[in-house]
Design a protein around this motif. Structure first.
Motif, PDB file in Angstrom:
ATOM      1  N   VAL A  50       9.487   5.142  -8.680  1.00  0.00           N
ATOM      2  CA  VAL A  50       9.083   6.471  -8.196  1.00  0.00           C
ATOM      3  C   VAL A  50       7.896   6.974  -9.018  1.00  0.00           C
ATOM      4  CG1 VAL A  50       9.786   8.895  -8.041  1.00  0.00           C
ATOM      5  CG2 VAL A  50      11.309   7.100  -7.191  1.00  0.00           C
ATOM      6  N   ARG A  51       7.940   6.707 -10.316  1.00  0.00           N
ATOM      7  CA  ARG A  51       6.806   7.071 -11.178  1.00  0.00           C
ATOM      8  C   ARG A  51       5.532   6.373 -10.698  1.00  0.00           C
ATOM      9  NH1 ARG A  51       2.763   7.496 -13.146  1.00  0.00           N
ATOM     10  NH2 ARG A  51       2.051   8.007 -15.250  1.00  0.00           N
ATOM     11  N   ALA A  52       5.684   5.089 -10.397  1.00  0.00           N
ATOM     12  CA  ALA A  52       4.507   4.323  -9.965  1.00  0.00           C
ATOM     13  C   ALA A  52       4.002   4.813  -8.612  1.00  0.00           C
ATOM     14  CB  ALA A  52       4.860   2.830  -9.897  1.00  0.00           C
ATOM     15  N   ALA A  53       4.915   5.190  -7.737  1.00  0.00           N
ATOM     16  CA  ALA A  53       4.510   5.571  -6.386  1.00  0.00           C
ATOM     17  C   ALA A  53       3.898   6.968  -6.342  1.00  0.00           C
ATOM     18  CB  ALA A  53       5.718   5.513  -5.451  1.00  0.00           C
ATOM     19  N   THR A  54       4.363   7.847  -7.221  1.00  0.00           N
ATOM     20  CA  THR A  54       3.944   9.253  -7.129  1.00  0.00           C
ATOM     21  C   THR A  54       3.070   9.709  -8.286  1.00  0.00           C
ATOM     22  OG1 THR A  54       5.872  10.022  -8.370  1.00  0.00           O
ATOM     23  CG2 THR A  54       6.128   9.847  -5.981  1.00  0.00           C
TER      24      THR A  54
ATOM     25  N   ASN B  40      14.878  16.827  -5.437  1.00  0.00           N
ATOM     26  CA  ASN B  40      14.440  16.665  -6.820  1.00  0.00           C
ATOM     27  C   ASN B  40      13.045  16.056  -6.898  1.00  0.00           C
ATOM     28  OD1 ASN B  40      16.906  17.693  -7.503  1.00  0.00           O
ATOM     29  ND2 ASN B  40      17.768  15.770  -8.238  1.00  0.00           N
ATOM     30  N   ILE B  41      12.788  15.076  -6.063  1.00  0.00           N
ATOM     31  CA  ILE B  41      11.466  14.438  -6.089  1.00  0.00           C
ATOM     32  C   ILE B  41      10.393  15.415  -5.622  1.00  0.00           C
ATOM     33  CG2 ILE B  41      10.017  12.678  -4.979  1.00  0.00           C
ATOM     34  CD1 ILE B  41      12.323  10.764  -5.148  1.00  0.00           C
ATOM     35  N   LEU B  42      10.675  16.126  -4.533  1.00  0.00           N
ATOM     36  CA  LEU B  42       9.654  17.042  -4.015  1.00  0.00           C
ATOM     37  C   LEU B  42       9.369  18.161  -5.020  1.00  0.00           C
ATOM     38  CD1 LEU B  42       7.900  17.280  -1.488  1.00  0.00           C
ATOM     39  CD2 LEU B  42       9.496  19.009  -0.650  1.00  0.00           C
ATOM     40  N   ALA B  43      10.432  18.644  -5.659  1.00  0.00           N
ATOM     41  CA  ALA B  43      10.218  19.694  -6.663  1.00  0.00           C
ATOM     42  C   ALA B  43       9.344  19.168  -7.793  1.00  0.00           C
ATOM     43  CB  ALA B  43      11.562  20.184  -7.189  1.00  0.00           C
ATOM     44  N   ALA B  44       9.575  17.916  -8.199  1.00  0.00           N
ATOM     45  CA  ALA B  44       8.781  17.344  -9.290  1.00  0.00           C
ATOM     46  C   ALA B  44       7.334  17.139  -8.870  1.00  0.00           C
ATOM     47  CB  ALA B  44       9.395  16.019  -9.737  1.00  0.00           C
ATOM     48  N   ILE B  45       7.144  16.650  -7.654  1.00  0.00           N
ATOM     49  CA  ILE B  45       5.772  16.436  -7.164  1.00  0.00           C
ATOM     50  C   ILE B  45       5.044  17.774  -7.094  1.00  0.00           C
ATOM     51  CG2 ILE B  45       4.402  15.831  -5.115  1.00  0.00           C
ATOM     52  CD1 ILE B  45       6.432  13.629  -4.518  1.00  0.00           C
TER      53      ILE B  45
ATOM     54  N   VAL C 120      11.896  -3.316  -8.164  1.00  0.00           N
ATOM     55  CA  VAL C 120      12.106  -2.716  -6.851  1.00  0.00           C
ATOM     56  C   VAL C 120      10.798  -2.078  -6.370  1.00  0.00           C
ATOM     57  CG1 VAL C 120      12.947  -0.549  -7.906  1.00  0.00           C
ATOM     58  CG2 VAL C 120      13.549  -1.074  -5.550  1.00  0.00           C
ATOM     59  N   ASP C 121      10.527  -2.237  -5.101  1.00  0.00           N
ATOM     60  CA  ASP C 121       9.382  -1.564  -4.471  1.00  0.00           C
ATOM     61  C   ASP C 121       9.904  -0.409  -3.630  1.00  0.00           C
ATOM     62  OD1 ASP C 121       7.832  -3.508  -5.596  1.00  0.00           O
ATOM     63  OD2 ASP C 121       7.362  -4.559  -3.729  1.00  0.00           O
ATOM     64  N   LEU C 122       9.412   0.782  -3.925  1.00  0.00           N
ATOM     65  CA  LEU C 122       9.843   1.973  -3.206  1.00  0.00           C
ATOM     66  C   LEU C 122       8.653   2.677  -2.580  1.00  0.00           C
ATOM     67  CD1 LEU C 122      12.201   3.726  -5.815  1.00  0.00           C
ATOM     68  CD2 LEU C 122      12.853   2.098  -4.043  1.00  0.00           C
ATOM     69  N   MET C 123       8.900   3.273  -1.430  1.00  0.00           N
ATOM     70  CA  MET C 123       7.901   4.131  -0.802  1.00  0.00           C
ATOM     71  C   MET C 123       8.433   5.561  -0.879  1.00  0.00           C
ATOM     72  SD  MET C 123       4.987   3.612   0.860  1.00  0.00           S
ATOM     73  CE  MET C 123       4.868   2.246   2.014  1.00  0.00           C
ATOM     74  N   VAL C 124       7.583   6.479  -1.299  1.00  0.00           N
ATOM     75  CA  VAL C 124       8.012   7.868  -1.390  1.00  0.00           C
ATOM     76  C   VAL C 124       7.212   8.697  -0.392  1.00  0.00           C
ATOM     77  CG1 VAL C 124       8.231   9.889  -2.880  1.00  0.00           C
ATOM     78  CG2 VAL C 124       8.592   7.597  -3.828  1.00  0.00           C
ATOM     79  N   ASP C 125       7.930   9.407   0.476  1.00  0.00           N
ATOM     80  CA  ASP C 125       7.273  10.348   1.387  1.00  0.00           C
ATOM     81  C   ASP C 125       6.938  11.586   0.565  1.00  0.00           C
ATOM     82  OD1 ASP C 125       6.706  12.420   3.176  1.00  0.00           O
ATOM     83  OD2 ASP C 125       8.055  11.623   4.719  1.00  0.00           O
ATOM     84  N   LYS C 126       5.656  11.783   0.306  1.00  0.00           N
ATOM     85  CA  LYS C 126       5.279  12.829  -0.649  1.00  0.00           C
ATOM     86  C   LYS C 126       5.433  14.228  -0.070  1.00  0.00           C
ATOM     87  CE  LYS C 126       2.308   9.786  -3.333  1.00  0.00           C
ATOM     88  NZ  LYS C 126       2.392   8.577  -2.492  1.00  0.00           N
TER      89      LYS C 126
ATOM     90  N   GLU D  24       0.827  -1.204   0.000  1.00  0.00           N
ATOM     91  CA  GLU D  24       0.000   0.000   0.000  1.00  0.00           C
ATOM     92  C   GLU D  24       0.868   1.265   0.000  1.00  0.00           C
ATOM     93  OE1 GLU D  24      -3.378  -0.032   0.062  1.00  0.00           O
ATOM     94  OE2 GLU D  24      -3.478   2.169   0.067  1.00  0.00           O
ATOM     95  N   GLY D  25       0.600   2.120  -0.940  1.00  0.00           N
ATOM     96  CA  GLY D  25       1.324   3.397  -0.980  1.00  0.00           C
ATOM     97  C   GLY D  25       2.659   3.353  -1.687  1.00  0.00           C
ATOM     98  N   ALA D  26       3.142   2.153  -1.988  1.00  0.00           N
ATOM     99  CA  ALA D  26       4.454   2.039  -2.623  1.00  0.00           C
ATOM    100  C   ALA D  26       4.310   1.993  -4.138  1.00  0.00           C
ATOM    101  CB  ALA D  26       5.174   0.792  -2.117  1.00  0.00           C
TER     102      ALA D  26
END
Lengths: 80, 752, 293, 159
Positions: free
Chosen positions: B727-731, B744-749, B614-620, B442-444
């Motif tokens: 990361v694409r899948a998670a966010t 970089n991720i936060l700026a993209a989100i 790979v399964d990743l969780m991203v803190d949005k 969930e969420g990943a």
């Protein structure tokens, strides 16, 4: 006749010819034939790797080239 | 495809022969070499990224108490230009100028002078006394800007190579490589979907934990002995001989245990300097890089810009692909654009493609090999594009790859047809893997990508000696970075039919064993392994001859089975089988000691493919990535020592994830690397990673006696895109650039 | 340029004397506690000779007192030693967590919260926690000691109020009563081993109804010094420290910050994340104050 | 430059040396005492290759001055194995292929010793966070974590 294919970087040395067919016994003979046809190309080929019938050689020399062989010159591969 | 074979020793994972010394601290690494009377050598480095060197004056340093030698570029021979032997194929003149600048400093950290002194403290003080007059120049740092016609030039004599017409103006583009097949325009017309993107990856370092180090001692006869940390001591000897204009025979290189390399220890930095300092000082000179020097002045891998366009039909068939690659070479030509261009589409059946790749000079350290050099950058772009296509057409990303997967007989983008390869097997294994069939937490997000590496053969030598008691010594010339001694012993044990414990492998120096090319290109277990097997076969042939002589039969009436010479079936001889020990017991009568040997230039290295997910969780809210699970699947051909094959896969996964998530060379506007230390060059730490699940696929390489392909490099390729796709899948946000660092991720989100 | 020297005085007075002597002679002296910053400096750009004054032999700097009203933590006590003290961990969990976040296990075996404060990095992990826990710096001087609230200690990047001849003996904290607790969160790209990109410490006191009667909020790595944010505290006081109040406090933190962009993160990123961490740290401090684990 | 005389105990042995005041204990160990099992990877406390035990506590030898060893008790990798042979931690690192190049291995083994002395039964997360200061670039840590788990089990059985 064996099929010899040159990568793009070799085209200036082959007057733009990408592919030729020759009959040779082995790689050493091929180099002789190519050098005769395009003087100076040997130096460039020495910096290339070559694939003969799917096997990649960094330094081919006496590898046989059969009538139905495919020879591809390609960039050398390094590794970590 | 070769049949799977039951082996007795191959495929087991015993303790490595050099293991005890490495867990007790006894193992001698390069910085552990000590000789009486040793001086410490240190290097003065350019504080400018780009500058003309007007003068270097070492006289004040040389006059200091405790300083015994000081050198700068002028003390080195001019150096003929020419190719470095063996792997890589750079220019030796460039290597010479890289280890000691002459008229120009080309990156921040470029060596400009060196001293040898009685202590590290005095050596440091002496460096401060060297006067260098610089004329600073504008640094060239951006790979695309460097290609512009109006860019400042690193080398005014550089004219781009491999263009159809010789250019009339110099440029920072060292060379261009083009690969083409079919007609891309027509291919794109057939496509139902096309995706396109530009992908940036920053320079990254191998990050081996052992800094470069060496000790050199030159005696009164002018003969040098050098202990060093190297992936290839024969090549180090060759480079040193060319750079110093010394006879090869006057240089003896002894490889210490090596604390990691990953390609970064395939070229010299310190060794010619240490030899020269030692010759001038008349005493041994020990040189050890600091970690900061390792980052600033050794060879990372290219930062890159890749533009990729891929077209596919609704059923997933790829109809065309196009790529434009620009790789940073650093200060001298030689970015791995050839392999990058050849690898990008290698896993797929592709009728229409066009790749154009550029080797670009920038004011950064000269790149060196790093695990599958060139492939991670370009394949990152392609594997992201495929992920986007899969999403657009609603296809599972593994199915999309299966639909287009290369297999035996597929013509590789670089020309030849593939022999037996295991890409489809890897994809099928991934589809069936419990980690893949399990739901995404969930969420990943889950990301998939494929990897590929050619692997190489090249020259190797090996000797096998039999001791009086029948125990076996292997002597070969490839520094053991990851357990290769164990693999050599396993192959020898299997071939000879003797217990693994009775075989020991040693790495000889340049005078005690035959020439071997570097430990690199995933060639050691393949090529040197082949030499070891042949040397064992030489021993067997000799044993058969000795047994035949002992028994009074013909040689062809003797066979070798389970470590013994026995009469061939049907041979009527009332004799006792002869083991290695038995042959040795009578060796003095039958021809003397047993020494087997082999030397070869191995061809037939087998391409190795991988699939990672790979399964990743991203803190949005912060952009932070947690790696929840990683699965690596790779075709090893045959896994000689499965635990160390897994180790290669796991280590490559960690390096790939590090590069994907946080590792990068960060430069300021003046071209100074801002994060030249492990604090801010963020390699993964133990708590950053989960267990890394491995599945070894074994599609044997028919060109190796035991089916070996080489495994060391492929593992780093797929994690980059796998992480990006996760990361694409998670966010829901596609990020084309690495690293996928929190800012970089936060700026993209936030900009999505 | 002088030479390197090392001294380990046996008394506070001797230590002050050595420091003053150097100051008056124009010679450089530097206090050594855990050494985890000092040795890195020596190895790097700041390798000028100096006298290293080790304060680890002093009784005062090794004193750990947990009194009825006051807690004293000597400046030479290693983080790992503090973290093993269960009583202290229960009283000042946020402070102890912040000290346990510095570097690695190895570094925690040496580093001290006093050293962390005196190094005066804007990104120091313990400083925001010291500030919100109302830490008071006890400074040895030639006339005895002087005391100073921790929020007034740092004056800029790498600078502080210590005068030549002075050194930090330790830190005093009021013993937190029931309903008071703290929390510290920092953001780093990895799970360990990084310098804080942003750090936020929150200390709250709740009454029986869960209403916040007192609060302190401090932020790190978003300004030249660790910074107290009274406006953020005000946003919590009088509330139940609920999501709205925490969000408001977060906004105040963003407003109070004046970060730079560097190799560890952009200014924009830091401004956003300081609010996120304020909310999260505030919620942890609240739960702790309410006795919710 | 005047050197400082230091008396200390390393691996149970009384040791005396002279060192420069600013010299790190790592430099003393490696270059003067020639106890070179302790490795240098960074000299700034970021890699853990020089992990040693100072009075039983895990520290980086590079972040400690040579003079600070005065009167203390130190354990280095050379002090982990006993007369009876390898320590179970060393044995498990071998059996689990928990080393590739081996340069980080002494540091990991010393750090693991400190962990298991303090916490004989750590879970995976505890192991990973404890060892976060020890960088390994070859293994991806998987086999190292497993070796530590196996060593903990082995030591529990011995106890």
């Amino acid at each position: 006749m064996a099929r010899i294919v040159f990568h793009d970087q070799l085209l200036p040395a082959t007057n733009g010819e990408r592919e030729i067919e020759v009959t040779v016994e082995n790689y050493r003979d091929l180099l002789v034939v190519l050098e005769a046809r395009w003087p100076g190309i040997g130096e460039r080929l020495a910096k290339s790797a070559v694939a003969i019938d799917g096997q990649i050689y960094q330094d081919a020399f006496l590898e046989p080239i059969a009538a139905n062989s495919e020879v591809f010159f390609m960039s050398r591969i390094e590794g970590g | 495809m070769a049949e799977a074979v039951d082996y007795k020793y191959i495929g087991t994972s015993p303790v490595r022969p050099d293991g005890v010394d490495k867990v007790t601290g006894r193992a001698q690494f390069a910085a552990d070499q000590n000789m009486p009377n040793t001086l410490y050598g240190k290097i003065l480095r350019s504080p400018h990224a780009h500058a003309n060197i007007k003068s270097v004056d070492v006289s004040k340093a040389l006059a200091m108490e405790g300083v015994y030698a000081a050198v700068s570029g002028a003390d080195f021979p001019g150096g003929a230009r020419g190719k470095v032997g063996g792997e890589g194929g750079g220019d030796i003149g460039d290597v010479a100028r890289n280890i000691m600048a002459r008229d120009k400093a080309l990156y921040h950290g470029h060596a400009v002078a060196a001293v040898a002194a009685t202590s590290l403290t005095i050596a440091d003080a002496a460096l401060a006394m060297i006067d260098v007059e610089y004329e600073t120049l504008a640094p060239v740092l951006d790979v695309v800007a460097a290609m512009a016609a109006d860019s400042p030039l690193l080398d005014a004599t550089n004219f781009t190579k491999n263009l159809p017409e010789t250019p009339d103006k110099p440029s920072n583009i060292a060379s261009v490589t083009v690969l083409t097949r079919g007609n891309v325009d027509e291919g794109f017309e057939q496509a139902d979907v096309t995706v396109e993107g530009e992908y940036h990856i920053p320079m990254a370092h191998q990050g081996y934990i052992e800094p470069h180090a060496c000790t050199a001692t030159v005696n009164e006869e002018g003969k040098a002995t050098v202990w060093c940390s190297t992936q290839g001591h024969f090549e180090f000897r060759s480079m040193t001989s060319k750079i110093l204009d010394w006879k090869v025979g006057d240089l003896k290189f002894i490889p210490a245990e090596i604390g990691g390399g990953f390609g970064g220890k395939t070229t010299v930095y310190l060794e010619p300097v240490a030899v020269l300092l030692s010759k001038l000082a008349g005493r041994p000179v020990k040189m050890m890089m600091s970690r900061e020097e390792v980052f600033r002045a050794t060879g990372p891998t290219s930062g890159s810009v890749c533009r990729v366009k891929v077209g596919a039909k609704k059923d997933g068939t790829i109809t065309a692909a196009k790529a434009w690659l620009a790789y940073e070479a650093g200060a001298f030509a030689g970015a791995p654009i050839g392999p990058g261009a050849m690898a990008i589409f290698a896993p797929y059946v592709l009728e229409n493609f066009h790749v154009e790749a550029h080797d670009v000079l920038v004011n950064k350290p000269k790149v060196a090999a790093y695990r599958a050099p060139g492939a991670p950058q370009s394949m990152h772009a392609m594997e992201i594009a495929l992920d986007d296509i899969a999403r657009e057409i609603g296809m599972d990303p593994l199915d999309l790859r299966l639909k287009n997967a290369a297999s035996e007989g597929t013509r590789a983008p670089y020309g030849p047809k593939f022999p037996a390869i295991g890409f489809k097997e890897c994809l099928e294994a991934a589809k069936a893997h419990p980690n893949y069939t399990a739901p995404v937490p969930e969420g990943a997000g889950r990301g998939v990508a494929a990897g590929f590496w050619f692997n190489i053969g090249m020259q190797s030598s090996a000797e096998v000696r039999i001791n009086e008691d029948g125990t076996v010594i292997i002597m070969e010339g490839n520094p053991d970075i990851g357990g290769s001694r164990a693999s050599m012993c396993l192959m020898a044990a299997e071939t000879l039919g003797v217990d693994y414990e009775r075989v020991k492998a040693y790495i000889g120096d340049t005078e005690s064993t035959g020439f071997c090319n570097v430990t690199g290109g995933s060639r050691t277990t393949f090529a040197t392994g082949m030499a070891v097997v042949q040397a064992c076969e030489d021993i067997i042939a000799q044993c058969k001859a000795r047994a035949a002589a002992t028994w009074g039969v013909d040689e062809d009436q003797v066979e070798w089975e389970d470590g013994q010479a026995i009469p061939a079936p049907g041979v009527n001889a009332d004799v006792t089988p002869m083991s290695l020990a038995d042959v040795m017991a009578s060796a003095h009568k039958t021809g003397g000691p047993l020494l087997g040997r082999a030397s070869l230039n191995a061809s037939g290295a087998g391409a190795s493919f991988s699939v990672n997910f790979v399964d990743l969780m991203v803190d949005k809210e912060t952009g932070k990535v947690d790696v929840l699970a990683f699965t690596a699947i790779q075709d090893a051909g045959t896994a000689i020592h499965p635990a160390y094959v897994e180790g290669q896969m796991q280590g490559g996964a960690a390096q790939g994830l590090g590069w994907a998530l946080n590792e990068e060379y960060i430069y300021d506007a003046d071209g100074v690397m801002e994060n030249a230390g492990f604090l801010d060059y963020r390699v993964p730490v133990a708590s950053d990673l989960p267990m890394i699940d491995c599945q070894i696929i074994e599609v044997p390489n028919p060109r190796h006696p035991y089916g070996v392909r080489g495994v060391g490099e492929t593992p780093i390729v797929a994690p980059l895109a796998a992480a990006a796709n996760a990361v694409r899948a998670a966010t829901g946000v596609r990020i084309n650039d690495l690293p996928l660092s929190p800012p970089n991720i936060l700026a993209a989100i936030d900009s999505d | 340029m002088g030479e390197f020297a090392y001294v380990a005085p046996a008394t506070v007075a001797d230590t002050v004397a050595v420091l003053e002597e150097h100051a008056s002679a124009g010679k450089r002296a530097q206090v050594l506690a855990g050494g985890t910053d000092l040795l890195v400096q020596l190895r790097g750009s700041d390798n000028e000779p100096r006298t290293i004054v080790d304060i680890k032999q002093l009784d005062e700097t090794n004193r750990l007192d947990i009194g009825a009203d006051e807690i004293f933590i000597g400046a030479a006590i290693a983080s790992a030693v503090l973290y093993e003290n269960e009583e202290l961990k229960a009283l000042l969990p946020g402070l102890l967590e912040s000290s346990d976040l510095i570097g690695s296990t190895q570094i925690q075996g040496r580093c001290t919260i006093g050293g962390n404060l005196c190094n005066s990095s804007p990104a120091a992990d313990t400083t925001p926690a010291i500030i919100v826990d109302s830490g008071v710096c006890v400074i040895a001087t030639n006339s005895g000691t002087r005391e100073l609230p921790a929020e007034d200690f740092c004056t800029g990047v790498g600078t502080n109020v210590l005068a030549p001849g002075e050194f930090l003996l330790g830190l005093k904290f009021p013993r937190p009563g029931a309903g008071t607790s703290d929390a510290y969160l920092r953001f780093i790209p990895r799970t360990e081993m990084d310098i804080a990109v942003v750090g936020v410490a929150v200390n709250v006191t709740l009454d029986d109804t869960g209403t916040c009667t007192a609060a302190r909020v401090a932020i790190g790595a978003v300004a030249p010094t660790p910074l107290m944010v009274p406006a953020a505290a005000d946003a919590l006081i009088g509330t139940q420290v609920d999501d709205d109040a925490l969000a408001a406090a977060g906004v105040r933190c963003t407003e109070a910050s004046s970060p730079i962009s560097d190799k560890r993160g952009t200014a924009e990123y830091r401004r956003k994340v300081v609010a996120v961490l304020c909310r999260r740290a505030g919620a942890i401090a609240r739960d702790r104050a309410m006795g919710v684990s | 430059m005047s050197k400082v005389h230091v008396q200390t105990t390393i691996n149970g042995e009384a040791v005396e040396y002279l060192c420069e005041p600013q010299q790190s204990f790592l430099d003393v160990l490696r270059e003067d005492l020639l106890k070179q099992g302790t490795k240098e990877g960074c000299a700034t406390g970021d890699c853990g290759a020089c992990s040693v035990l100072l009075d039983g506590r895990l520290v980086c030898a590079c972040l400690m001055l040579g003079v600070e060893a005065e009167g203390r008790t130190l354990t280095t990798i050379e002090g982990i194995a006993s007369d009876d042979g390898l320590h179970p931690i060393q044995q498990k690192f071998l059996e689990h292929a928990a080393l590739q190049c081996g340069i980080c291995t002494p540091g990991f083994i010393v750090a693991t010793k400190a962990l298991l002395d303090k916490n004989p039964n750590p879970d995976e997360t505890t192991i990973r966070y404890w060892l976060a200061g020890n960088l390994c670039r070859c293994t991806g840590y998987d086999k190292i974590v497993r070796a530590v788990q196996a060593a903990a089990e082995e030591l529990a059985q011995e106890a």
